[in-house]
Design an enzyme around this catalytic site. Structure first.
Site, PDB file in Angstrom:
ATOM      1  N   SER A 585     -22.282  11.898  14.442  1.00 41.87           N
ATOM      2  CA  SER A 585     -21.669  12.780  15.431  1.00 41.87           C
ATOM      3  C   SER A 585     -20.767  13.798  14.707  1.00 41.87           C
ATOM      4  O   SER A 585     -21.252  14.552  13.876  1.00 41.87           O
ATOM      5  CB  SER A 585     -20.903  11.959  16.469  1.00 41.87           C
ATOM      6  OG  SER A 585     -20.664  12.719  17.627  1.00 41.87           O
ATOM      7  N   ASP A 671     -29.814  13.094  24.078  1.00 37.47           N
ATOM      8  CA  ASP A 671     -28.383  13.093  23.785  1.00 37.47           C
ATOM      9  C   ASP A 671     -27.731  14.284  24.476  1.00 37.47           C
ATOM     10  O   ASP A 671     -28.176  15.425  24.339  1.00 37.47           O
ATOM     11  CB  ASP A 671     -28.176  13.190  22.267  1.00 37.47           C
ATOM     12  CG  ASP A 671     -26.743  12.895  21.845  1.00 37.47           C
ATOM     13  OD1 ASP A 671     -25.830  13.068  22.670  1.00 37.47           O
ATOM     14  OD2 ASP A 671     -26.546  12.503  20.693  1.00 37.47           O
ATOM     15  N   HIS A 706     -26.809   9.366  23.185  1.00 40.09           N
ATOM     16  CA  HIS A 706     -25.929   9.624  22.041  1.00 40.09           C
ATOM     17  C   HIS A 706     -25.794   8.390  21.153  1.00 40.09           C
ATOM     18  O   HIS A 706     -25.617   8.507  19.951  1.00 40.09           O
ATOM     19  CB  HIS A 706     -24.549  10.061  22.542  1.00 40.09           C
ATOM     20  CG  HIS A 706     -23.655  10.589  21.464  1.00 40.09           C
ATOM     21  ND1 HIS A 706     -23.970  11.676  20.697  1.00 40.09           N
ATOM     22  CD2 HIS A 706     -22.449  10.163  21.025  1.00 40.09           C
ATOM     23  CE1 HIS A 706     -22.989  11.910  19.834  1.00 40.09           C
ATOM     24  NE2 HIS A 706     -22.057  10.999  20.013  1.00 40.09           N
TER      25      HIS A 706
END
Length: 744
Positions: A585, A671, A706
């Site tokens: 991320s 995501d 995600h």
């Protein structure tokens, strides 16, 4: 898009990576134009885009096919160390004990409960029942079986559950696509039937009103920002649901919870730099929402209303955890009436004073005690003090449960307002997760008492003494000392021959706290020295540590990581040519940045759901969550300096003609936080520019969100894929002598 095969020197066919066509798109801001050849990949509805992504997967599968036996070995190690039929420690809420079970061969948890007893002995009444894996106990009820709910669905995730105070209704929110949009359903636990009330497209978090007639939930706007809290009256049309509060500032995030004593709905509105709390009293027939401290004061705070016993009876108080004149935050107490005055005229009592060495993370109350979460010497800790005398010279000294390890994490895992105990979660790098109940201090027992309720079992002959965790320090270019956690198998020798892995995150004041990881053992058992770099931008050393790694100091995050890598290369533990990097991320942005800054220092880089095209994303306020990012990175739309600074480190825009190491970008099609298009564009540009011959691959999960795919076995396989890629790249595929799974 084209993909062909090449012949290597042995005549074996080596697949060529897919080549996306170039369609130049111009992006102009502050007099600077950037030509983006791959922005067209953003159209996820396009069959051509989907075909390209599938071709990327096919290429990745071909390039890494030889890693499959290693992946399977690591998967079996994770599985072999995990007690698959297990359960959580029951926690009490009102008249019931709630817990979840996992079963061998089942992907998802089974949520259960059993009736609690009230004997008058409070500690006994809050002692969880003995529940055993695989054995049902008398009176046990299944609230929700995730395996049944997930059947036939591509994805399954729960975004919140709630039970009415009387225990008759159970609400749960389910996501079946991975896009973090949930459907709320309500089950009547007396009949097992679902109520006709079903609410689509809600966000995380649900709660019933204390009387059980209403349920509260959050809704996101088009950019995926939670902006409304709504109330649904059971039995009425969803179209009639009332907006309790709507937040219109695109840079502010909205959430809610019930106050500890359940007298208020507490609305939390904020960004990383300031916040606002609004309160709704459940017994207020007018439904008036009041503001505790206006956001105009630019204070970052949390507020908890409660009733405090005093000489004149119970008084309405507000507990404030805030940074007003206190960068590391402090805890204060205010009379509710004080908050009607201008801030400069208000009088607050100091409960926990400000310290340059201690970061106050939060505070809450039970009926008898104040509970404070702090961070000291990088470590998260819990302190409690009695409410009697709070805010007066008679205030009691804090009591901290004592643990015997140097590097650990202890946090409040839940508490009930009336309980004589608080639940604590505890873990360290080589101590599996433990659940404690801490009996709150009394005059008879002034230090309280720690009661171990469970230590998560680790199978396969696991022995924590086979491993070593130490705290080391790297020195940054500006002289700053960067804490490192260095993990290794005890058999690794300091002879500069081992493989190494550096992991980092360094954003949003998130701390990479000590925690046990079954999967990580598979790398340590292969001789990999695992370094967690606690770089600036995280929260390990207080608020300054965060502020020195955000906005116009963001590059400190990246250079700290490189300096941590240099420490490892010079430590005598590893061969400098056998170091990999890992991050996800915002840590994926870190991976992209260090790949551009110091590609020669890494044999391989794995970037999970990587935020590698941040400027494009943040320049478009209509993209998911973009406006919320301005407090972290700066606002490049309005600020030319922020634009130029981000432009100078954006991974996608700074790919250059150098020999990049092996790189794997791991992402998910659905995501909503870091869109798949960012790594898709990045890998194309890396392949265009690299002067080396190492493969650059993208692995895309077509059904995940995600966090990747949803089932636990699928997640274990994803982790095995990442670790096998790293171990193979480092030549660390063989277990150390005596390491690995053993017979229990």
């Amino acid at each position: 898009m084209t993909s062909t095969s090449l012949q290597d020197s042995t005549g074996t066919a080596t697949p060529a990576p897919p080549v996306a066509k170039k369609i130049p798109t111009e992006r102009t801001h502050h007099g600077e134009t950037f030509v983006d050849n791959y922005e067209w990949l953003r159209d996820k509805e396009s069959p051509e885009v989907v075909e390209h992504l599938r071709a990327e997967n096919a290429y990745q599968e071909a390039v890494t096919a030889h890693q499959e036996p290693l992946r399977e070995a690591i998967f079996q190690e994770i599985k072999g160390r995990t007690q698959e039929t297990d359960l959580s420690v029951p926690h009490r809420k009102d008249g019931w004990w709630y817990f979840s079970r996992s079963a061998e061969g089942k992907e998802y948890g089974i949520h259960c409960r059993v009736k609690a007893q009230d004997t008058g002995d409070k500690v006994a009444d809050w002692t969880p029942p003995a529940v055993e894996p695989g054995l049902q106990i008398p009176g046990e009820e299944i609230l929700l079986d995730g395996n049944v709910e997930a059947e036939g669905k591509p994805f399954f995730s729960i975004g919140g559950t709630a039970v009415t105070v009387d225990g008759t209704l159970y609400a749960y929110a389910v996501d079946n696509s991975g896009d973090e949009r949930f459907t709320l359903r309500i089950k009547d636990l007396r009949t097992g039937e679902l109520l006709p009330d079903a609410i689509e497209n809600i966000f995380y978090g649900v709660a019933f009103s204390p009387d059980g007639t209403r349920i509260f939930y959050t809704v996101v706007d088009e950019s995926w920002r939670p902006y409304q809290v709504k109330a649904h009256v059971l039995g009425t049309p969803v179209a009639d649901d009332v907006v309790v509060y709507q937040e219109d500032d695109p840079a502010m995030w909205l959430g809610f919870e019930l106050s500890a004593d359940r007298r208020y709905l507490v609305l939390g509105i904020g960004c990383s730099e300031y916040s606002e709390t609004r309160l709704l009293r459940f017994d207020d027939p007018t439904g008036t929402v009041s503001t505790v401290i206006s956001r105009d004061e630019r204070i970052l705070y949390e507020a908890e209303p409660f009733l405090l016993d005093g000489p004149d009876g119970k008084t309405e108080k507000i507990l404030l955890t805030h940074n007003h004149g206190a960068i590391n935050s402090m805890v204060s107490l205010a009379d509710a009436e004080e908050l009607h005055k201008p801030l400069a005229e208000q009088t607050w009592q100091t409960i926990v004073e400000h310290s340059g060495d201690v970061r106050v993370n939060g505070a809450g109350v039970t009926a008898t005690h104040l509970v404070v979460s702090i961070r000291k010497d990088t470590i998260e800790r819990v302190q409690v003090m009695g409410l009697a005398g709070l805010g007066t010279p008679a205030q009691q000294a804090p009591v901290e449960p004592a643990f015997d390890e140097e590097l650990y994490t202890a946090g409040v895992g839940g508490s009930d307002y009336e309980a004589p105990v608080i639940r604590l979660g505890y873990t360290s790098y080589f101590t599996p997760s433990r659940i404690y109940d801490f009996v709150l201090p009394t005059p008879e027992q002034p230090t309280g008492e720690l009661l171990l309720r469970k230590e998560s079992p680790v199978l396969g002959g696991y022995d924590g003494s086979d491993y070593v965790a130490t705290r080391e320090w790297a020195t940054a270019g500006d002289g700053t000392r960067i804490p490192l956690s260095v993990l290794r198998h005890k058999a690794v020798k300091q002879d500069s021959t081992a493989a190494g892995l550096v992991y980092g995150y360094g954003s949003y004041e998130m701390s990479m706290d000590p925690g046990f990881g079954v999967a990580r053992l598979s790398l340590l058992d292969r001789g990999v020295v695992f370094v967690i770099a606690h770089i600036r931008g995280g929260g390990e050393l207080g608020r300054h540590w965060y502020e020195d790694g955000k906005k116009l100091t963001k590059k400190n995050t990246f250079t700290d990581f490189v300096d941590a890598t240099d420490w490892l290369a010079d430590s005598g533990w590893v061969d400098p040519s056998r170091i990999a990097a890992l991050g996800g991320s915002a840590g994926g942005l870190l991976m992209g940045a260090v790949a551009n800054m110091a590609p020669e220092k890494y044999a391989a880089i794995v970037a999970q759901v990587p935020f590698v095209d941040p400027l494009t994303s943040i320049l478009d306020p209509d993209l998911p969550l973009s406006a919320l990012e301005w407090e972290e990175w700066g606002n490049p739309i309005t600020d030319p300096l922020a634009y130029a600074y981000m432009k100078s480190y954006s991974p996608y825009e700074n790919v250059r003609a150098v020999a990049y190491p092996k790189i794997a970008a791991v992402t998910s099609f659905n995501d909503t936080r870091v869109l798949y298009v960012e790594p898709a564009k990045w890998v194309q540009e890396l392949r265009n520019k690299t002067t080396g011959s190492e493969p650059i691959v993208m692995k895309i999960e077509m059904d995940g969100g995600h966090g990747g795919a949803s089932g636990r076995y699928v997640q274990w396989r994803e982790r095995a894929w990442d670790y096998a890629f790293i171990a193979d790249s480092l030549g660390a595929t063989e277990l150390l002598p005596g390491a690995g799974l053993k017979q229990d």
